[in-house]
Design a protein around this motif. Structure first.
Motif, mmCIF file in Angstrom:
data_model
loop_
_atom_site.group_PDB
_atom_site.id
_atom_site.type_symbol
_atom_site.label_atom_id
_atom_site.label_comp_id
_atom_site.label_asym_id
_atom_site.label_seq_id
_atom_site.Cartn_x
_atom_site.Cartn_y
_atom_site.Cartn_z
ATOM 1 N N MET A 49 0.837 -1.187 0.000
ATOM 2 C CA MET A 49 0.000 0.000 0.000
ATOM 3 C C MET A 49 0.880 1.248 0.000
ATOM 4 O O MET A 49 1.839 1.330 0.758
ATOM 5 N N LYS A 50 0.499 2.208 -0.829
ATOM 6 C CA LYS A 50 1.316 3.405 -1.000
ATOM 7 C C LYS A 50 0.657 4.616 -0.343
ATOM 8 O O LYS A 50 -0.545 4.843 -0.518
ATOM 9 N N VAL A 51 1.466 5.383 0.387
ATOM 10 C CA VAL A 51 0.983 6.580 1.070
ATOM 11 C C VAL A 51 1.800 7.778 0.601
ATOM 12 O O VAL A 51 3.035 7.712 0.545
ATOM 13 N N LEU A 52 1.096 8.854 0.261
ATOM 14 C CA LEU A 52 1.770 10.125 0.003
ATOM 15 C C LEU A 52 1.671 10.938 1.285
ATOM 16 O O LEU A 52 0.571 11.256 1.742
ATOM 17 N N LEU A 53 2.809 11.220 1.891
ATOM 18 C CA LEU A 53 2.884 11.997 3.130
ATOM 19 C C LEU A 53 3.266 13.423 2.750
ATOM 20 O O LEU A 53 4.314 13.642 2.161
ATOM 21 N N VAL A 54 2.393 14.377 3.068
ATOM 22 C CA VAL A 54 2.649 15.780 2.749
ATOM 23 C C VAL A 54 2.783 16.532 4.067
ATOM 24 O O VAL A 54 1.807 16.823 4.750
ATOM 25 N N GLU A 55 4.035 16.782 4.449
ATOM 26 C CA GLU A 55 4.346 17.374 5.756
ATOM 27 C C GLU A 55 5.662 18.135 5.643
ATOM 28 O O GLU A 55 6.667 17.574 5.213
ATOM 29 N N ASP A 56 5.655 19.416 6.029
ATOM 30 C CA ASP A 56 6.866 20.233 5.877
ATOM 31 C C ASP A 56 7.757 20.235 7.120
ATOM 32 O O ASP A 56 8.890 20.698 7.051
ATOM 33 N N ASP A 57 7.269 19.702 8.231
ATOM 34 C CA ASP A 57 8.099 19.625 9.439
ATOM 35 C C ASP A 57 9.044 18.428 9.285
ATOM 36 O O ASP A 57 8.598 17.279 9.256
ATOM 37 N N LYS A 58 10.341 18.711 9.180
ATOM 38 C CA LYS A 58 11.319 17.641 8.902
ATOM 39 C C LYS A 58 11.322 16.556 9.970
ATOM 40 O O LYS A 58 11.397 15.373 9.672
ATOM 41 N N PHE A 59 11.238 16.961 11.233
ATOM 42 C CA PHE A 59 11.271 16.002 12.332
ATOM 43 C C PHE A 59 10.044 15.086 12.280
ATOM 44 O O PHE A 59 10.163 13.862 12.289
ATOM 45 N N LEU A 60 8.852 15.697 12.200
ATOM 46 C CA LEU A 60 7.616 14.916 12.188
ATOM 47 C C LEU A 60 7.528 14.043 10.933
ATOM 48 O O LEU A 60 7.145 12.873 11.014
ATOM 49 N N SER A 61 7.904 14.593 9.780
ATOM 50 C CA SER A 61 7.799 13.801 8.545
ATOM 51 C C SER A 61 8.736 12.595 8.603
ATOM 52 O O SER A 61 8.395 11.512 8.137
ATOM 53 N N SER A 62 9.909 12.776 9.208
ATOM 54 C CA SER A 62 10.860 11.680 9.337
ATOM 55 C C SER A 62 10.294 10.567 10.224
ATOM 56 O O SER A 62 10.367 9.382 9.883
ATOM 57 N N ILE A 63 9.706 10.944 11.345
ATOM 58 C CA ILE A 63 9.110 9.951 12.263
ATOM 59 C C ILE A 63 7.939 9.241 11.584
ATOM 60 O O ILE A 63 7.841 8.012 11.620
ATOM 61 N N LEU A 64 7.048 10.017 10.971
ATOM 62 C CA LEU A 64 5.882 9.417 10.314
ATOM 63 C C LEU A 64 6.305 8.462 9.194
ATOM 64 O O LEU A 64 5.770 7.356 9.086
ATOM 65 N N LYS A 65 7.254 8.891 8.395
ATOM 66 C CA LYS A 65 7.721 8.062 7.275
ATOM 67 C C LYS A 65 8.296 6.746 7.802
ATOM 68 O O LYS A 65 7.958 5.664 7.315
ATOM 69 N N THR A 66 9.139 6.828 8.828
ATOM 70 C CA THR A 66 9.748 5.629 9.411
ATOM 71 C C THR A 66 8.687 4.691 9.973
ATOM 72 O O THR A 66 8.697 3.483 9.707
ATOM 73 N N LYS A 67 7.748 5.246 10.742
ATOM 74 C CA LYS A 67 6.702 4.412 11.363
ATOM 75 C C LYS A 67 5.800 3.768 10.318
ATOM 76 O O LYS A 67 5.414 2.601 10.452
ATOM 77 N N LEU A 68 5.454 4.532 9.278
ATOM 78 C CA LEU A 68 4.616 3.972 8.213
ATOM 79 C C LEU A 68 5.350 2.856 7.465
ATOM 80 O O LEU A 68 4.760 1.816 7.160
ATOM 81 N N GLU A 69 6.632 3.076 7.200
ATOM 82 C CA GLU A 69 7.413 2.041 6.511
ATOM 83 C C GLU A 69 7.542 0.794 7.380
ATOM 84 O O GLU A 69 7.452 -0.332 6.878
ATOM 85 N N GLN A 70 7.716 0.980 8.685
ATOM 86 C CA GLN A 70 7.790 -0.171 9.593
ATOM 87 C C GLN A 70 6.470 -0.946 9.598
ATOM 88 O O GLN A 70 6.454 -2.142 9.815
ATOM 89 N N ALA A 71 5.367 -0.215 9.344
ATOM 90 C CA ALA A 71 4.047 -0.859 9.307
ATOM 91 C C ALA A 71 3.767 -1.489 7.942
ATOM 92 O O ALA A 71 2.695 -2.032 7.715
#
Length: 120
Positions: free
Chosen positions: A1-23
């Protein structure tokens, strides 16, 4: 499943991207609204996770454009924002967002569970 994450906060986008990929999700990241729209020309995600306060084009503008495009309007959009005004929430629902979460009140784990439920 593919997710487009649109977030300009580098810290939050990094955490979200990592957690989504782990899922188990394949994640493409856009740091602003204009970049998100460029990505959507060639990448069709199963879900868009969208911030509203973004550089270059706001999340509202991205929603307006995707809601008018027959290819994109079918993609579920979840809003993750710090804007908590009822009028903002209503506006995103009118533009087709399926859910709205306030960053400060929403855990990343909860968010990932919701995404899994929506994409089942």
């Amino acid at each position: 499943m593919k997710v487009l994450l649109v977030e300009d906060d580098k810290f939050l986008s990094s955490i979200l991207k990592t957690k989504l990929e782990q899922a188990g999700f394949e994640v493409t990241l856009a740091m602003d609204g204009e970049q998100a729209l460029e990505i959507l020309k060639t990448f069709k995600p199963d879900l868009i996770l969208l911030d509203l306060i973004l550089p270059r084009k706001s999340g509202f503008e991205v929603l307006e454009i995707t809601s008018q495009d027959p290819q994109l309007e079918q993609i579920p959009v979840i809003i993750l924002s710090n804007l908590g005004q009822e009028k903002d929430i209503e506006r995103t629902k009118e533009l087709g967002a399926i859910e709205y979460y306030i960053k400060a009140k929403t855990s990343i784990d909860f968010l990932i569970e919701r995404i899994k439920d929506i994409l089942k």
